[in-house]
Every structure is written in structure tokens, then in C-alpha cells.
Design a protein around this motif. Structure first.
Motif, PDB file in Angstrom:
ATOM      1  N   GLN A 115       0.858  -1.183   0.000  1.00  0.00           N
ATOM      2  CA  GLN A 115       0.000   0.000   0.000  1.00  0.00           C
ATOM      3  C   GLN A 115       0.897   1.237   0.000  1.00  0.00           C
ATOM      4  O   GLN A 115       1.871   1.304   0.757  1.00  0.00           O
ATOM      5  N   PHE A 161       1.231   5.444   0.228  1.00  0.00           N
ATOM      6  CA  PHE A 161       0.569   6.618   0.787  1.00  0.00           C
ATOM      7  C   PHE A 161       1.463   7.848   0.650  1.00  0.00           C
ATOM      8  O   PHE A 161       2.654   7.746   0.354  1.00  0.00           O
ATOM      9  N   HIS A 217      -2.906   9.203   3.284  1.00  0.00           N
ATOM     10  CA  HIS A 217      -3.896   8.958   2.237  1.00  0.00           C
ATOM     11  C   HIS A 217      -3.198   8.323   1.049  1.00  0.00           C
ATOM     12  O   HIS A 217      -2.031   8.615   0.748  1.00  0.00           O
ATOM     13  N   GLU A 218      -3.903   7.421   0.384  1.00  0.00           N
ATOM     14  CA  GLU A 218      -3.299   6.660  -0.704  1.00  0.00           C
ATOM     15  C   GLU A 218      -2.924   7.581  -1.862  1.00  0.00           C
ATOM     16  O   GLU A 218      -3.682   8.480  -2.239  1.00  0.00           O
ATOM     17  N   LYS A 250      -2.504   4.658   9.668  1.00  0.00           N
ATOM     18  CA  LYS A 250      -3.133   5.577   8.715  1.00  0.00           C
ATOM     19  C   LYS A 250      -3.800   6.736   9.454  1.00  0.00           C
ATOM     20  O   LYS A 250      -3.736   7.885   9.005  1.00  0.00           O
TER      21      LYS A 250
END
Length: 211
Positions: A110, A112, A165-166, A159
Motif C-alpha cells: 500500500q 501513501f 492517504h493513498e 493511517k
């Protein structure tokens, strides 16, 4: 962002094939006003169709053996397969590129964005096991990049704590997996995942010492 020629070199394919992939939409890219094509960072995840990633278990067994760990409970068939994979790495022109493909199922990635001050603080957060760029032995300064492994139970709080935030070209790359310590082999694989020349060079340097 990456030029098509750099991408082709990192992936071991011809520039012509890389341009065809970009023009067909198989690679995320955009065209500049002068007509040249620039690939988005997400393009580093592209793998040749004939690549065959190992399962999660086998990926970590391979990484563990490369790190010199004495792994108990491996079946004879698994041990024989792992020996073949290691030989393939030894025979490869770029062992890091091959390893990254083999162990791509080791964790879910993931990406961010975090403010540089938050990124520096995150590097001291014990919920993140540092790996890849900026990890000890990686040969690369972190700057505002944070890369590492995070337990599935911790990602939600991280997070929230750092207002992550991605963002596909973000400066925080977290791999979600239950890992005690990534080890040098995982650091090499994480560096190779960037698909860029410098990271690939350092990844191959690490693997040269392990193989």
C-alpha cells in the motif's frame, strides 16, 4: 515517474516492447506536450506474463534461506524447489529482478503520502519494520521516504495517526504482512520493486553477498 527507456532496462525488455505496452494502455502512462511518454510509478508493478510468483509461504521460505536462516519443518519437495530457485538467481543476469518476481506475494503493498516531518517520525515508529530504501544496509538514504513491513492489525491505526492517504507516487510504501524481521533478502526484493536503476543496483549488491 519513469522514462520508457529506464523502465525497459529495469524489466529486461526491449524499448520497443515497453512503448507498445504504454501505447496499448497496459502500462499507466501519460504523454508530454513534446510527444514523449512518461510512465507513472504504478508501472513498476508490471511483470512479464511468464513470471510465476511463489506462494506467500514459499516466498518467505526462499527469503529466509537466502538470509542464511536454519528453517525447520521444510518438506523435502519444498527444499528441492527452493534449491532450484536459488540456482536460478545465481544464473540470472539481474538476480534482484528475478527475486522480486518470485516473492511478489510476500506482502500486499500500500502506497501513501505523508508530510516529510511525519515521514521522519514514522521511521522511528516501532510498528514499522524498516526495509527497502533507507533500511540499514540498503545503501540508500531515506530522505522523506518510508518503506517497511506492518502487521495487518496495525495499519488502520498508522493511517489514522499520520493522516495517511493513498497516492500512487507517495513517499510511504507499507507492505502488510506478519513479519518478525524482513532480513537482507527482503530488503533487496523491496528495492528491486522500485524498478529503477539505482535501487536495482543496490538490490543486486545485497544479493551478491547472499548468494
Amino acid at each position: 515517474m519513469q522514462r520508457v527507456s529506464e523502465f525497459a532496462k529495469a524489466k529486461g525488455i526491449s524499448r520497443g516492447r515497453a512503448y507498445r505496452l504504454a501505447n496499448s494502455g497496459a502500462l499507466p502512462a501519460f504523454r508530454l506536450s513534446d510527444g514523449s511518454i512518461i510512465l507513472e510509478d504504478a508501472a513498476v508493478e508490471w511483470r512479464p506474463r511468464n513470471a510465476r510468483p511463489l506462494s506467500y509461504r514459499m516466498a518467505w521460505l526462499l527469503l529466509g534461506i537466502l538470509n542464511g536462516e536454519n528453517l525447520a519443518g521444510i518438506r523435502d519437495a519444498e527444499r528441492a524447489r527452493l534449491k532450484r530457485h536459488i540456482q536460478e538467481l545465481r544464473d540470472a543476469e539481474s538476480p534482484a529482478r528475478v527475486l522480486a518476481t518470485k516473492v511478489s506475494a510476500r506482502a500486499g503493498l500500500q502506497v501513501f503520502f505523508a508530510h516529510p516531518e511525519d515521514a521522519r517520525e514514522m521511521r522511528s515508529d516501532d510498528r514499522i519494520l524498516l526495509s527497502g530504501v533507507g533500511a540499514p544496509g540498503s545503501g540508500m538514504m531515506a530522505g522523506d521516504v518510508v518503506e517497511g513491513y506492518v502487521a495487518p492489525s496495525a495499519i488502520k491505526d498508522l493511517k489514522s495517526d499520520y493522516l495517511l492517504h493513498e497516492q500512487v507516487d507517495g513517499n510511504v510504501r507499507l507492505r502488510i504482512a506478519e513479519v518478525l524481521t524482513p532480513g537482507r533478502a527482503a530488503i533487496a526484493a523491496d528495492l528491486a520493486d522500485w524498478g529503477r536503476a539505482r535501487e536495482m543496483r543496490e538490490a543486486n549488491r545485497i544479493l551478491d553477498g547472499l548468494l
